[in-house]
Design a protein around this motif. Structure first.
Motif, mmCIF file in Angstrom:
data_model
loop_
_atom_site.group_PDB
_atom_site.id
_atom_site.type_symbol
_atom_site.label_atom_id
_atom_site.label_comp_id
_atom_site.label_asym_id
_atom_site.label_seq_id
_atom_site.Cartn_x
_atom_site.Cartn_y
_atom_site.Cartn_z
ATOM 1 N N THR A 136 -28.310 -49.973 -78.229
ATOM 2 C CA THR A 136 -27.324 -51.014 -78.461
ATOM 3 C C THR A 136 -26.166 -50.849 -77.637
ATOM 4 O OG1 THR A 136 -28.291 -50.965 -80.671
ATOM 5 C CG2 THR A 136 -26.199 -52.427 -80.128
ATOM 6 N N GLY A 148 -25.221 -54.091 -75.038
ATOM 7 C CA GLY A 148 -23.980 -54.837 -75.269
ATOM 8 C C GLY A 148 -23.037 -54.550 -73.819
ATOM 9 N N GLY A 188 -22.337 -57.837 -71.329
ATOM 10 C CA GLY A 188 -20.839 -58.078 -70.824
ATOM 11 C C GLY A 188 -20.867 -58.323 -69.410
ATOM 12 N N ILE A 234 -30.764 -58.476 -78.603
ATOM 13 C CA ILE A 234 -29.613 -58.843 -79.289
ATOM 14 C C ILE A 234 -29.784 -59.542 -80.490
ATOM 15 C CG2 ILE A 234 -27.398 -60.414 -79.084
ATOM 16 C CD1 ILE A 234 -27.717 -59.591 -76.042
ATOM 17 N N LEU A 269 -28.503 -58.337 -84.382
ATOM 18 C CA LEU A 269 -27.612 -59.197 -85.145
ATOM 19 C C LEU A 269 -28.228 -59.756 -86.522
ATOM 20 C CD1 LEU A 269 -26.043 -61.589 -82.382
ATOM 21 C CD2 LEU A 269 -25.176 -59.478 -83.289
ATOM 22 N N SER A 309 -24.571 -54.093 -85.125
ATOM 23 C CA SER A 309 -23.962 -55.331 -84.547
ATOM 24 C C SER A 309 -22.675 -55.362 -84.134
ATOM 25 C CB SER A 309 -24.164 -56.512 -85.379
ATOM 26 O OG SER A 309 -25.507 -56.910 -85.821
ATOM 27 N N ALA A 310 -21.709 -54.406 -85.071
ATOM 28 C CA ALA A 310 -20.267 -54.086 -84.568
ATOM 29 C C ALA A 310 -20.346 -53.415 -83.349
ATOM 30 C CB ALA A 310 -19.931 -53.257 -85.900
ATOM 31 N N LEU A 334 -22.542 -53.426 -80.896
ATOM 32 C CA LEU A 334 -22.896 -54.342 -79.982
ATOM 33 C C LEU A 334 -21.517 -55.196 -79.376
ATOM 34 C CD1 LEU A 334 -25.124 -55.855 -78.193
ATOM 35 C CD2 LEU A 334 -25.587 -57.098 -79.911
ATOM 36 N N MET A 335 -21.153 -56.003 -80.344
ATOM 37 C CA MET A 335 -20.128 -57.239 -80.111
ATOM 38 C C MET A 335 -18.995 -56.204 -79.688
ATOM 39 S SD MET A 335 -21.769 -59.494 -80.741
ATOM 40 C CE MET A 335 -20.440 -60.608 -80.388
ATOM 41 N N THR A 336 -18.606 -54.761 -80.078
ATOM 42 C CA THR A 336 -17.387 -54.340 -79.534
ATOM 43 C C THR A 336 -17.415 -54.169 -78.247
ATOM 44 O OG1 THR A 336 -16.891 -53.457 -81.765
ATOM 45 C CG2 THR A 336 -16.061 -52.317 -79.880
ATOM 46 N N PHE A 385 -19.536 -55.326 -75.892
ATOM 47 C CA PHE A 385 -19.512 -56.578 -75.064
ATOM 48 C C PHE A 385 -18.082 -57.243 -74.847
ATOM 49 C CE2 PHE A 385 -19.605 -61.394 -75.324
ATOM 50 C CZ PHE A 385 -20.594 -61.729 -74.263
ATOM 51 N N PHE A 386 -17.258 -57.284 -75.859
ATOM 52 C CA PHE A 386 -16.269 -57.655 -75.488
ATOM 53 C C PHE A 386 -15.204 -56.894 -74.915
ATOM 54 C CE2 PHE A 386 -17.382 -60.717 -79.213
ATOM 55 C CZ PHE A 386 -17.257 -61.766 -78.616
#
Length: 617
Positions: free
Chosen positions: A133, A137, A141, A372, A376, A383-384, A386-388, A390-391
């Motif tokens: 993951t 991510g 990004g 993805i 999600l 998910s947390a 992945l998003m962390t 990514f950003f």
């Protein structure tokens, strides 16, 4: 020392046949055509002159094939590595400048040293701790960053080189009035033709076709439109010798960034080689793959190659094209050398806007939308992460995003292992009483012995998990009032020193309450660790058993027989005979039972009689 350990290519040289050479040659030729536009595009992403992407595609795959373990992995320039190289070096030098190139080669050398050291130290297992993951991510990004970096080339809007993600988009919207429609048409045409040719001509080099059409359109527009820039002439030569800057100051400057490049490269290479191996049936040696990647970058830095890794696209195509051995990667590199010597001058007609269109498609293909969406929908913790990741990739330094992703992977792993499953176990007795099976209470509600609790620990006992285990043991002794606890150890793979000390303390606590902690079915390797740590000596070897029946028989001697008189569970064979203190009323006993089963218990002066409820379960 075994020669194959030093020269792993000797192991697959024996597999070469006339048929395999033919298959590898055509697979290599296909790979050379595919990497031609990719090499130029990836070098552009990395901030390097276009020819350096081609040099990397010539040197890196050869060394990686000779010293790696995968039969189908094709190494070379990749999008993710390229954007990390750009991010790491652009803060110290202007992209494309001699200083930038020198620092990029030094970064490549240091990354190769890291990777080689990891391989020689047998640290290939470390890749297993990096969640897929995190890679998804980070790659997503990086894809967004790659696409963002090309906006100035396909729109003609002036954006300062090296601008951050948000600044680039702000500059894009504020300068929308300066949009060059001809550049946008060239880029979108290149993109569209590449997509259509991929759809309707699956085996054709779609990116190359798109770039040719985009180049023709650019040449036509350049006769009356302004602002159309071309890549320029690429030297028709083989990779020249180069010398990384190995001064102490430069090494200190790039040490952290090189570690990030090395780590990302290893994750990419091992993940891709394993993915292809699932189809080919080959077994991958992660440590050898580390060595192969390290050698390829280390050697490549002296032949004008910047950092590379395994390419999923080229590796997949290599396998699909029928490659049999790593010789296909060598054929691909040699074929690319021949192509460059013939067609390199034509690069002067290649528009940068068309390159931008190709890079947009490459960036889009990097994003694993299916995975993805799956993450999600089905996992909040994943998910947390992945998003962390990514950003962090979008808004932080790329190397820090990689470190953060790895840290999150380790935290996730430790969090999972620190909360082991501890199911309660009981015995399922058949109706005729002849068959007895140990079963989880979660699977079937069964009666339990009120004095002996059986549990199974399904993960390792170490400093991170011992708190959960101690809490469960305390819950059994304090809330359920059970002092004898039998741990079925089939699911325990390791016990560290902290775990051994905690288990010894729990046994001592139970013994103070006239109970104890017992183990059965412990793996030999775990038993050896328990012996070395002093756990067996502290608890006592009599509390460790090889068979469940022997464990229950031994523990049964220590339980309170008075409580057994009115027990309704009766799950053990030993429950068929209960020890009743002298003087206790025998009116409940049947005369026949008294005649057949009355015995004098020599140690305690107790009479053994059949339990009045025995056999009713």
């Amino acid at each position: 020392m075994n020669l194959q350990a030093l020269f792993p290519f000797l192991s697959w040289f024996k597999l070469i046949t006339k048929e395999s050479v033919k298959a590898d040659f055509f697979a290599g030729l296909t790979g050379a055509v595919i990497v031609l536009p990719q090499g130029v595009a990836f070098a552009t992403i990395a901030g390097m002159p276009p020819e350096y992407g081609l040099y990397t595609a010539m040197i890196t795959p050869v060394i990686a094939a000779l010293f790696g373990s995968s039969f189908h992995l094709i190494s070379g320039p990749t999008t993710a590595i390229s954007i990390v190289v750009f991010s790491a070096i652009s803060q110290y030098a202007s992209p494309g400048s001699p200083e930038f190139i020198s620092l990029a080669l030094t970064l490549t050398f240091l990354a190769g040293v890291y990777q080689l050291a990891f391989g020689l130290a047998r640290l290939g297992v470390l890749v297993n701790f990096v969640s897929h993951t995190v890679v998804i991510g980070f790659t997503a990004g990086a894809a967004v960053l790659i696409a963002t970096s090309q906006l100035k080339h396909i729109t003609g809007i002036p954006i300062k080189s090296g601008s951050e993600f948000l600044h680039t988009w702000v500059a894009l919207f504020s300068g929308i009035g300066q949009l060059n429609i001809y550049l946008l048409i060239i880029a979108l045409t290149t993109l569209g033709i590449s997509i259509l040719s991929k759809k309707y001509m699956r085996k054709a080099p779609n990116l190359l076709i798109g770039m040719v059409v985009g180049s023709i359109l650019a040449v036509f527009f350049s006769s009356f439109a302004e602002g159309i820039k071309f890549v320029g002439k690429i030297p028709a030569q083989l990779p020249p010798l180069s010398a990384p800057d190995l001064s102490l100051a430069t090494i200190k400057t790039l040490t952290a960034q090189a570690f990030a490049v090395a780590l990302l490269g290893l994750i990419e290479a091992v993940s891709i080689s394993r993915a292809v191996a699932t189809k080919s049936g080959q077994r991958i040696n992660a440590n050898q793959e580390f060595i192969g990647q390290g050698m390829s970058n280390l050697v490549g830095s002296f032949f004008s190659s910047y950092a590379g890794s395994g390419s999923f696209t080229r590796s997949g195509i290599n396998y699909a094209a029928g490659a049999k051995t790593p010789l296909s990667a060598i054929f691909a590199a040699v074929a690319l050398m021949g192509i460059i010597l013939l067609v390199a001058p034509l690069a002067q007609y290649l528009p940068i806007a068309a390159m931008g269109g190709v890079i947009l498609l490459v960036a889009y293909n990097l994003i694993d939308f299916h995975h993805i969406e799956h993450v999600l929908k089905f996992s909040k913790s994943e998910s947390a992460i992945l998003m962390t990741t990514f950003f962090a990739t979008l808004f932080l330094e790329l190397e820090f995003a990689i470190y953060l992703g790895v840290l999150l992977s380790l935290v996730l792993f430790l969090a999972k292992t620190s909360i082991p499953e501890i199911p309660a176990i009981s015995i399922d007795v058949s109706d005729d009483g002849n068959r007895r099976k140990f079963i989880d209470l979660d699977q079937k509600p069964l009666r339990e012995c009120p004095q002996l609790k059986m549990i199974r620990i399904d993960r390792s006992i170490y400093f991170g998990s011992i708190s959960r285990i101690q809490s469960r043991l305390a819950e059994i002794s304090d809330k359920e009032g059970i002092r004898h606890i039998l741990i079925i150890a089939t699911g325990i793979n390791m016990i560290d020193l902290a775990g051994a000390e905690a288990l010894a303390a729990e046994d001592n606590r139970l013994k103070n309450m006239n109970g104890g902690l017992y183990f059965v079915d412990m793996k030999p390797s775990v038993y050896e660790i328990a012996a070395k740590s002093g756990l067996i000596k502290k608890i006592g070897s009599n509390n460790f058993f090889d068979e469940k029946s022997k464990a229950i028989a031994a523990i049964y001697k220590n339980i309170d027989k008075q409580k057994c008189v009115n027990c309704k569970a009766l799950i053990f064979k030993e429950c068929s005979a209960v020890i009743i203190p002298e003087g206790l009323s025998k009116s409940r006993q049947k005369p026949k039972q008294q005649d057949e089963d009355r015995e004098l218990h020599e140690d305690a002066g107790l009479t053994v009689l059949h339990h009045p409820l025995a056999g009713q379960v």
